[in-house]
Design a protein around this motif. Structure first.
Motif, short mmCIF file in Angstrom:
data_model
loop_
_atom_site.label_atom_id
_atom_site.label_comp_id
_atom_site.label_asym_id
_atom_site.label_seq_id
_atom_site.Cartn_x
_atom_site.Cartn_y
_atom_site.Cartn_z
N SER A 1 0.83 -1.21 0.00
CA SER A 1 0.00 0.00 0.00
C SER A 1 0.86 1.26 0.00
O SER A 1 0.56 2.24 -0.71
N VAL B 1 0.88 4.37 -2.71
CA VAL B 1 0.73 5.78 -2.34
C VAL B 1 1.96 6.57 -2.78
O VAL B 1 1.86 7.69 -3.29
N TYR B 2 3.14 5.98 -2.58
CA TYR B 2 4.40 6.65 -2.95
C TYR B 2 4.44 6.92 -4.46
O TYR B 2 4.89 7.99 -4.89
N ASN C 1 1.87 7.30 -6.27
CA ASN C 1 0.65 8.03 -6.61
C ASN C 1 -0.24 7.22 -7.55
O ASN C 1 -0.82 7.74 -8.50
N GLY D 1 -3.95 6.33 -4.88
CA GLY D 1 -3.54 6.67 -3.53
C GLY D 1 -4.66 6.65 -2.53
O GLY D 1 -4.51 6.15 -1.41
N THR D 2 -5.85 7.19 -2.91
CA THR D 2 -6.98 7.22 -1.98
C THR D 2 -7.42 5.81 -1.60
O THR D 2 -7.75 5.54 -0.44
N LEU E 1 -4.66 4.14 0.61
CA LEU E 1 -4.53 4.76 1.93
C LEU E 1 -5.37 4.01 2.96
O LEU E 1 -4.99 3.93 4.13
N SER F 1 -2.61 11.28 5.47
CA SER F 1 -3.44 11.42 4.28
C SER F 1 -2.55 11.23 3.06
O SER F 1 -1.32 11.18 3.18
N VAL F 2 -3.19 11.11 1.90
CA VAL F 2 -2.39 10.93 0.68
C VAL F 2 -1.44 12.10 0.50
O VAL F 2 -0.23 11.93 0.27
N GLN G 1 2.65 11.85 0.98
CA GLN G 1 3.48 12.11 -0.20
C GLN G 1 4.45 13.26 0.05
O GLN G 1 5.46 13.37 -0.66
N LEU H 1 7.22 6.69 3.61
CA LEU H 1 6.65 5.68 2.73
C LEU H 1 7.72 4.68 2.28
O LEU H 1 7.48 3.47 2.24
N ALA I 1 -8.40 11.54 -6.18
CA ALA I 1 -7.32 11.76 -5.22
C ALA I 1 -7.01 13.24 -5.08
O ALA I 1 -6.44 13.64 -4.11
#
Length: 481
Positions: free
Chosen positions: A204, A208-209, A211, A214-215, A218, A357-358, A362, A368, A481
């Protein structure tokens, strides 16, 4: 003429390789199965499509891992008879029955429900599918229980007696719930939860890293890391209990794990110390180099400032386990466990500060990246923990009753080399294939195009709860996102 010592060492090396590769998969199977049950339950409770998509995505990784575990498990069953024939025959009345129980009550049970879990989407009701997922997780845990019972019995063989070369069972309850199993199984079970949660967190965090959705990811990142806030310290606590059990029932193993050659004296003498690092010298019966902290070993093992903790000098040289491997394997395992603990609580701090949060994560790419790398630590911890457990039991195959030299098959060295090369090649192919398909699934990402109605028509979805009233969007529509 075959060298008996070399024959024993080759059999141990061969089986060590097999178990080292196999143990990569079953703990992850357990951890992922429990996580899948959680995500599917969340979907049924909230009717939020994100949880459904996460379930289907991580289910693919679960299937790959499950298949690898089955394949490498078959070779391990073969290795018992091939490499340790005399042991397999002698321990059959107990050991063979326990493995039979594992096959009948756990593996076959799991095999029945895993078909429903994989192929039942859209064919059985959502609640029945959740029931199938629950039973896959439960059967995986039950399988681990029987395997740990068998292995723990080798550490603390209670409820049996040796008669004419056979281990005959006097008390099944005492044999199954032997002292080591009472702490060894919970330790491995929680380790399985930990490895599954950090695997999910690592995947995960990578998404997210990068992108990528991501939502969506998360949610799984938050769920796994917040669960680890409980699981990571729980594992450390159970590990402490297991260490005290080892000190009570196999003090030689404990002394090897701590590089502890000379018996502690309760008078505060210089020997009352815990070795942080050391270099053991078995020939001289001491450490040629060590850095220790006074009183810490007594605090760890007896929770007292000073106490008598037996050293290896209390055991005959022939009964002493090797020291170098369990000493450093144990320390690597402990270091990995505490590192995972601090990463989980770091995530909790970010969560409490409103930074989880995303966008917030980030802006912290180092966190991450650390979570992605931390996904490897539970595997290292399980490896080193298993090496500690098995090597520290030597020279006994069944502690106090059968030596390893008495349980190995009488096989020529060339034959053992052939088996070793064969198992080596097979396990490496399975490992490479597993990571190839893992990476393929992760690169592809979750399937967001297929509408949910293809899996569950409206008449089936109508029995589910209504969407979460707090959601400010129509059902099954993900915010950007």
């Amino acid at each position: 003429m075959t060298d008996p010592t070399l024959m024993v060492d080759m059999a141990r090396l061969d089986f060590a390789w097999i178990t080292t590769m196999h143990i990569l998969y079953p703990p992850l199977t357990i951890g992922l199965a429990v996580f899948l049950f959680f995500t599917e339950l969340r979907w049924l409770k909230t009717r939020d499509e994100d949880w459904y998509r996460l379930t289907r995505f991580f289910e693919k990784l679960f299937i790959i891992n499950f298949g690898a575990g089955v394949a490498t498990g078959v070779t391990m069953e073969m290795a018992f008879g091939i490499l340790f024939g005399p042991f397999s025959q002698a321990a059959g009345p107990f050991f063979g029955n326990i493995l039979g129980y594992e096959t009948i009550t756990a593996f076959m049970y799991e095999a029945g429900f895993i078909g429903l879990m994989i192929f039942g989407w859209g064919k059985i009701s959502p609640k029945m599918h959740l029931f199938a997922t629950f039973n896959v997780a439960f059967a995986a845990i039950l399988s681990a229980f029987w395997i740990l019972v068998a292995n723990s019995w080798m550490q603390t063989p209670t409820g049996v007696h040796l008669d004419k070369g056979l281990f005959l069972v006097d008390d099944w309850t005492a044999a199954i719930f032997n002292p080591n199993a009472l702490t060894g199984f919970p330790h491995m079970l929680v380790a399985s939860f930990e490895i599954g949660l950090f695997f999910v967190a690592g995947v995960s965090a990578w998404m997210v890293y990068k992108n990528r959705h991501g939502t969506l990811f998360l949610r799984s990142l938050t769920a796994s890391l917040m669960a680890l806030v409980i699981v990571a310290p729980l594992q450390i606590t159970i590990g402490d209990s297991l260490g005290r059990s080892v000190a009570q029932h196999d003090p030689a193993a404990l002394a090897a794990m701590e590089g502890h050659w000379h018996t502690y004296l309760p008078d505060g003498s210089p020997n009352t110390r815990w070795n942080v690092v050391a270099w053991p010298d078995a020939a001289q019966g001491t450490n040629t180099f060590q850095i220790g902290i006074p009183h810490v070993l007594s605090l760890l093992e007896d929770h007292q400032w000073t106490s008598v903790v037996p050293g290896l000098d209390q055991f005959a040289p022939a009964d002493r386990p090797p020291v170098l491997v369990p000493f450093y394997s144990f320390r690597i395992m402990v270091a990995a466990g505490f590192a995972l603990f601090f990463i989980a609580f770091w995530a909790l701090i970010l969560k409490l500060r409103g930074q989880f949060s995303v966008a917030g994560l980030q802006q912290r790419p180092w966190f991450l990246r650390l979570v992605v790398l931390s996904a490897l630590l539970p595997f290292i911890a399980i490896w080193t923990g298993w090496w500690t457990r098995e090597v520290a039991r030597q020279p006994w195959l069944v502690h106090g009753l059968m030596r390893t030299s008495e349980g190995v098959s009488q096989m020529s060295i060339p034959a053992e080399i052939v088996w070793f090369v064969g198992f080596l090649f097979f396990d490496l192919v399975v490992w490479a294939g597993t990571w190839y398909f893992f990476s393929k699934v992760v690169r592809k990402g979750p399937d967001l195009d297929a509408p949910l109605s293809q899996a569950y028509p409206p008449d089936r979805l109508g029995s589910l709860p209504t969407p979460d009233s707090t959601a400010e969007r129509p059902p099954f529509i993900r915010p950007s996102a």
